[in-house]
Design a protein around this motif. Structure first.
Motif, PDB file in Angstrom:
ATOM      1  N   ALA A 135       0.829  -1.357  -0.184  1.00 37.49           N
ATOM      2  CA  ALA A 135      -0.081   0.114   0.087  1.00 37.49           C
ATOM      3  C   ALA A 135       0.847   1.273   0.094  1.00 37.49           C
ATOM      4  O   ALA A 135       0.388   2.313  -0.626  1.00 37.49           O
ATOM      5  CB  ALA A 135      -0.863  -0.023   1.163  1.00 37.49           C
ATOM      6  N   LYS A 136       1.955   1.095   0.545  1.00 34.54           N
ATOM      7  CA  LYS A 136       2.805   2.315   0.831  1.00 34.54           C
ATOM      8  C   LYS A 136       3.637   2.462  -0.616  1.00 34.54           C
ATOM      9  O   LYS A 136       3.970   3.709  -1.294  1.00 34.54           O
ATOM     10  CB  LYS A 136       3.815   2.213   1.707  1.00 34.54           C
ATOM     11  CG  LYS A 136       3.426   2.317   2.997  1.00 34.54           C
ATOM     12  CD  LYS A 136       4.680   2.155   4.330  1.00 34.54           C
ATOM     13  CE  LYS A 136       4.142   2.284   5.641  1.00 34.54           C
ATOM     14  NZ  LYS A 136       5.051   2.105   6.653  1.00 34.54           N
ATOM     15  N   LYS A 137       3.793   1.414  -1.512  1.00 28.44           N
ATOM     16  CA  LYS A 137       4.217   1.606  -2.769  1.00 28.44           C
ATOM     17  C   LYS A 137       3.494   1.964  -3.941  1.00 28.44           C
ATOM     18  O   LYS A 137       3.716   2.602  -4.425  1.00 28.44           O
ATOM     19  CB  LYS A 137       5.091   0.408  -3.087  1.00 28.44           C
ATOM     20  CG  LYS A 137       6.296  -0.030  -2.067  1.00 28.44           C
ATOM     21  CD  LYS A 137       7.443   0.494  -2.569  1.00 28.44           C
ATOM     22  CE  LYS A 137       8.563  -0.078  -1.908  1.00 28.44           C
ATOM     23  NZ  LYS A 137       9.749   0.553  -2.171  1.00 28.44           N
ATOM     24  N   ARG A 170       0.133   3.937  -4.631  1.00 30.41           N
ATOM     25  CA  ARG A 170      -0.854   4.925  -3.991  1.00 30.41           C
ATOM     26  C   ARG A 170      -1.695   5.298  -4.882  1.00 30.41           C
ATOM     27  O   ARG A 170      -2.773   5.876  -4.554  1.00 30.41           O
ATOM     28  CB  ARG A 170      -0.079   6.091  -3.529  1.00 30.41           C
ATOM     29  CG  ARG A 170       1.146   5.661  -2.562  1.00 30.41           C
ATOM     30  CD  ARG A 170       1.902   7.036  -2.058  1.00 30.41           C
ATOM     31  NE  ARG A 170       2.887   6.550  -0.970  1.00 30.41           N
ATOM     32  CZ  ARG A 170       2.686   6.871   0.264  1.00 30.41           C
ATOM     33  NH1 ARG A 170       1.878   7.976   0.716  1.00 30.41           N
ATOM     34  NH2 ARG A 170       3.777   6.516   1.001  1.00 30.41           N
ATOM     35  N   ASN A 171      -1.883   4.843  -6.050  1.00 32.49           N
ATOM     36  CA  ASN A 171      -2.874   5.473  -7.177  1.00 32.49           C
ATOM     37  C   ASN A 171      -3.900   4.484  -7.348  1.00 32.49           C
ATOM     38  O   ASN A 171      -4.718   4.587  -8.155  1.00 32.49           O
ATOM     39  CB  ASN A 171      -2.255   5.715  -8.419  1.00 32.49           C
ATOM     40  CG  ASN A 171      -1.524   4.349  -8.994  1.00 32.49           C
ATOM     41  OD1 ASN A 171      -1.082   3.278  -8.069  1.00 32.49           O
ATOM     42  ND2 ASN A 171      -1.235   4.396 -10.359  1.00 32.49           N
ATOM     43  N   ARG A 228      -7.419   3.032  -4.784  1.00 32.64           N
ATOM     44  CA  ARG A 228      -8.220   3.236  -3.589  1.00 32.64           C
ATOM     45  C   ARG A 228      -7.830   2.177  -2.342  1.00 32.64           C
ATOM     46  O   ARG A 228      -7.874   2.596  -1.441  1.00 32.64           O
ATOM     47  CB  ARG A 228      -9.603   3.274  -3.843  1.00 32.64           C
ATOM     48  CG  ARG A 228     -10.504   3.807  -2.637  1.00 32.64           C
ATOM     49  CD  ARG A 228     -12.101   3.734  -3.055  1.00 32.64           C
ATOM     50  NE  ARG A 228     -12.095   4.884  -4.008  1.00 32.64           N
ATOM     51  CZ  ARG A 228     -13.090   5.094  -4.807  1.00 32.64           C
ATOM     52  NH1 ARG A 228     -14.035   4.225  -4.615  1.00 32.64           N
ATOM     53  NH2 ARG A 228     -13.314   5.945  -5.735  1.00 32.64           N
ATOM     54  N   LYS A 229      -7.946   0.906  -2.865  1.00 39.00           N
ATOM     55  CA  LYS A 229      -7.846  -0.072  -1.987  1.00 39.00           C
ATOM     56  C   LYS A 229      -6.977  -1.300  -2.329  1.00 39.00           C
ATOM     57  O   LYS A 229      -7.070  -1.595  -3.567  1.00 39.00           O
ATOM     58  CB  LYS A 229      -9.403  -0.601  -1.661  1.00 39.00           C
ATOM     59  CG  LYS A 229      -9.235  -1.827  -0.684  1.00 39.00           C
ATOM     60  CD  LYS A 229     -10.646  -2.461  -0.444  1.00 39.00           C
ATOM     61  CE  LYS A 229     -10.612  -3.341   0.470  1.00 39.00           C
ATOM     62  NZ  LYS A 229     -11.236  -4.772   0.028  1.00 39.00           N
TER      63      LYS A 229
END
Length: 114
Positions: free
Chosen positions: A79-81, A83-84, A86-87
């Motif tokens: 998730a940190k890598k 980011r574009n 939503r989930k």
């Protein structure tokens, strides 16, 4: 403009390979190769296929145990890598048997040609 399903799967595959082999690396099992990522149409799940170089049963079970134990950490780092979106999809790790199957078929064909 959003990413297509295939591009997102490719991006997830690339990032997961780095995360698994750098952040949660285990020297006992060595390198884990992510061979394929298949996303569901709604992007809620990602089937992550992987292989390890040492495919002895004790190493396979150790690899599966390590991956399952660190699944939430892997997802958080992913998730940190990325980011574009939503989930981040729920990750389902599956040992990829296609290489072993291919080797088995190859051995059968070699036996026929003898």
């Amino acid at each position: 403009m959003g990413l297509t399903n295939e591009k997102l799967a490719s991006l997830i595959k690339k990032e997961l390979a780095l995360i698994i082999n750098v952040s949660i690396r285990n020297n006992k099992i060595g390198f884990i190769n992510v061979t394929e990522v298949k996303l569901t149409n709604d992007l809620s799940f990602a089937n992550v296929y992987y292989v390890i170089l040492n495919n002895q049963p004790e190493f396979l079970s150790l690899a599966a145990e390590i991956i399952e134990k660190n699944k939430s950490t892997i997802r958080m780092l992913l998730a940190k890598k990325i980011r574009n979106i939503r989930k981040i999809p729920e990750l389902v790790f599956i040992y990829d048997t296609s290489l072993e199957y291919g080797n088995h078929i190859d051995n059968i064909l070699k036996g026929i040609n003898k």
